[in-house]
Write a protein that holds these residues in place. Structure first.
Motif, PDB file in Angstrom:
ATOM      1  N   TRP A  72      89.683 -22.054 107.181  1.00  0.00           N
ATOM      2  CA  TRP A  72      90.778 -23.114 106.280  1.00  0.00           C
ATOM      3  C   TRP A  72      91.038 -23.795 108.123  1.00  0.00           C
ATOM      4  CZ3 TRP A  72      95.475 -24.997 107.041  1.00  0.00           C
ATOM      5  CH2 TRP A  72      96.403 -23.476 106.999  1.00  0.00           C
ATOM      6  N   TRP A  84      85.087 -15.635  94.529  1.00  0.00           N
ATOM      7  CA  TRP A  84      85.157 -17.190  94.031  1.00  0.00           C
ATOM      8  C   TRP A  84      86.445 -18.669  95.341  1.00  0.00           C
ATOM      9  CZ3 TRP A  84      81.469 -18.329  91.193  1.00  0.00           C
ATOM     10  CH2 TRP A  84      80.897 -17.297  89.829  1.00  0.00           C
ATOM     11  N   ASP A  85      85.082 -19.124  95.528  1.00  0.00           N
ATOM     12  CA  ASP A  85      86.306 -19.791  96.215  1.00  0.00           C
ATOM     13  C   ASP A  85      87.151 -20.985  95.106  1.00  0.00           C
ATOM     14  OD1 ASP A  85      84.088 -22.019  95.264  1.00  0.00           O
ATOM     15  OD2 ASP A  85      83.630 -22.674  97.724  1.00  0.00           O
ATOM     16  N   THR A  86      87.726 -22.169  96.355  1.00  0.00           N
ATOM     17  CA  THR A  86      88.226 -22.473  95.131  1.00  0.00           C
ATOM     18  C   THR A  86      87.821 -23.911  94.100  1.00  0.00           C
ATOM     19  OG1 THR A  86      88.415 -24.018  96.786  1.00  0.00           O
ATOM     20  CG2 THR A  86      90.231 -22.372  96.872  1.00  0.00           C
ATOM     21  N   LYS A  87      86.189 -24.189  94.472  1.00  0.00           N
ATOM     22  CA  LYS A  87      85.132 -25.525  94.001  1.00  0.00           C
ATOM     23  C   LYS A  87      84.719 -24.406  93.207  1.00  0.00           C
ATOM     24  CE  LYS A  87      85.495 -28.327  97.702  1.00  0.00           C
ATOM     25  NZ  LYS A  87      84.447 -29.126  98.688  1.00  0.00           N
ATOM     26  N   SER A 139      91.577 -10.195  92.137  1.00  0.00           N
ATOM     27  CA  SER A 139      90.657 -11.645  92.121  1.00  0.00           C
ATOM     28  C   SER A 139      88.729 -11.500  92.375  1.00  0.00           C
ATOM     29  CB  SER A 139      91.362 -12.409  92.896  1.00  0.00           C
ATOM     30  OG  SER A 139      91.377 -12.061  94.733  1.00  0.00           O
ATOM     31  N   LYS A 190      90.146 -16.965 103.813  1.00  0.00           N
ATOM     32  CA  LYS A 190      90.582 -17.986 103.410  1.00  0.00           C
ATOM     33  C   LYS A 190      91.102 -18.060 104.555  1.00  0.00           C
ATOM     34  CE  LYS A 190      91.642 -17.254  98.371  1.00  0.00           C
ATOM     35  NZ  LYS A 190      92.119 -16.575  97.849  1.00  0.00           N
TER      36      LYS A 190
END
Length: 374
Positions: free
Chosen positions: A293, A264-267, A238, A290
């Protein structure tokens, strides 16, 4: 006779606080000299009670001593809010910090921290959060024209299944830059450190690499980077790219080669991650980042459920003391969970404690030790 000697749930909850350590610190700082009424053990219990019940002021806490149960727990029949205020302003923050660090050691033992170091690299997350203050009452903490605040620089131990706990902290004025705290918060070569862009310091990254510390950090997109080699990625990765780079301008360039990973981040935003770890895959590095968080969740939980929205005192020492009391409460909840092997959340443990505060300990322990989560 047994019913008069049995511990209350409140006493059981705070039992991890070592009486010997407490007495030693009281003696070291001479905190009970010339004290006729408000001894440190009673004062500590009152502050912990105030945290649990999110008591809004020292005047309100003074009124709470009307409770017969609280009187029995603190050995006080009454206390004025002015006495509480003087005490809070005079007790050295190191007193509460020592108690906090001793609870952290107990959590280390309960989570087999030392044993885990032999089989894996423990993950520690570093970040900071600003706690706002009233400018009129806290002019010593001014950092903008209309604002005051203190900054809590924190190191969080990240464990499996989303559990985490703080194990080191530094309190500064809010105008203090984050990266200056890395010298204090990075001290264990057998751990992996994760932090955000606020801690970018190329010179410090070189020193960390030379001294054998491992880290992964987010890099600013406008950072000057020179790619030396592009590393191959598996087909199912990814990750966008994986490169070996040097960072900085020609005049101020890193001496060591680092690894730049783009994901890529989640947004849907592109993140640039910098690390000096070459033995893990790019996807593993991305997963490590990650984990950051967890510290965001910790700060959110702390501000929502611990009593640091409004501060009891106006002095720097009083504010710092209240923050450490809040972290002591958090650690006591962690230990309650670990000691009972409870599946309850820290919030549930705290809620059940408040509901059974003066009841026999077994009622609370039985409730939080249940295997089902409502």
């Amino acid at each position: 006779m047994d019913k008069f000697t049995r511990k209350t749930s409140f006493e059981q909850w705070l039992s991890p606080i070592s009486n010997n350590l407490l007495e030693e610190q009281v003696k070291n700082y001479q905190l009970n000299y010339y004290t006729k009424k408000l001894h440190m053990t009673s004062f500590l219990k009152l502050l912990l009670y105030a945290q649990l019940h999110e008591t809004e002021s020292l005047r309100a806490l003074s009124d709470c001593v009307f409770s017969e149960e609280l009187q029995n727990a603190t050995q006080l029949d009454s206390i004025s809010f002015s006495q509480l205020g003087r005490r809070l302003n005079l007790v050295p923050t190191e007193f509460f910090q020592t108690i906090f660090l001793d609870l952290v050691k107990q959590i280390h033992r309960k989570t087999d921290f030392q044993a885990r170091r032999k089989t894996t690299t423990p993950l520690k997350i570093i970040d900071s959060s600003t706690l706002p203050l009233n400018l009129n009452n806290h002019k010593w903490a001014k950092f903008r024209k209309t604002k005051s605040g203190v900054k809590l620089h924190l190191r969080l131990v990240f464990m499996e299944k989303g559990h985490s706990y703080p194990d080191q902290s530094v309190l500064t004025n809010a105008n203090e830059h984050d990266r200056g705290q890395l010298e204090i918060l990075v001290d264990d070569k057998e751990c992996m450190y994760v932090f955000d862009r606020g801690y970018l310091d190329y010179e410090r990254f070189d020193r960390m690499t030379d001294e054998g510390y491992f880290f992964v950090s987010r890099l600013r997109k406008n950072a000057v980077v020179r790619s030396l080699e592009t590393l191959s990625l598996p087909e199912d990765s990814s990750v966008l790219s994986d490169e070996m780079v040097v960072i900085g301008t020609t005049q101020n360039r890193s001496e060591n080669v680092f690894r730049l990973i783009k994901v890529w981040d989640t947004k849907g935003n592109e993140l640039h991650l910098l690390t000096n770890r070459f033995d893990l895959s790019a996807d593993e590095i991305a997963e490590l980042y990650k984990s950051r968080w967890a510290i965001e969740l910790f700060f959110k939980w702390m501000k929502q459920h611990l009593n640091i929205k409004k501060f009891f005192g106006q002095s720097e020492q009083a504010v710092h003391n209240q923050v450490y009391i809040a972290m002591i409460v958090y650690c006591l909840n962690v230990l309650a969970q670990r000691n009972t092997k409870s599946k309850r959340s820290y919030l549930q443990i705290s809620r059940y404690l408040k509901a059974a505060l003066w009841k026999p300990e077994h009622i609370w322990l039985r409730k939080i030790g249940g295997n089902t989560v409502p």
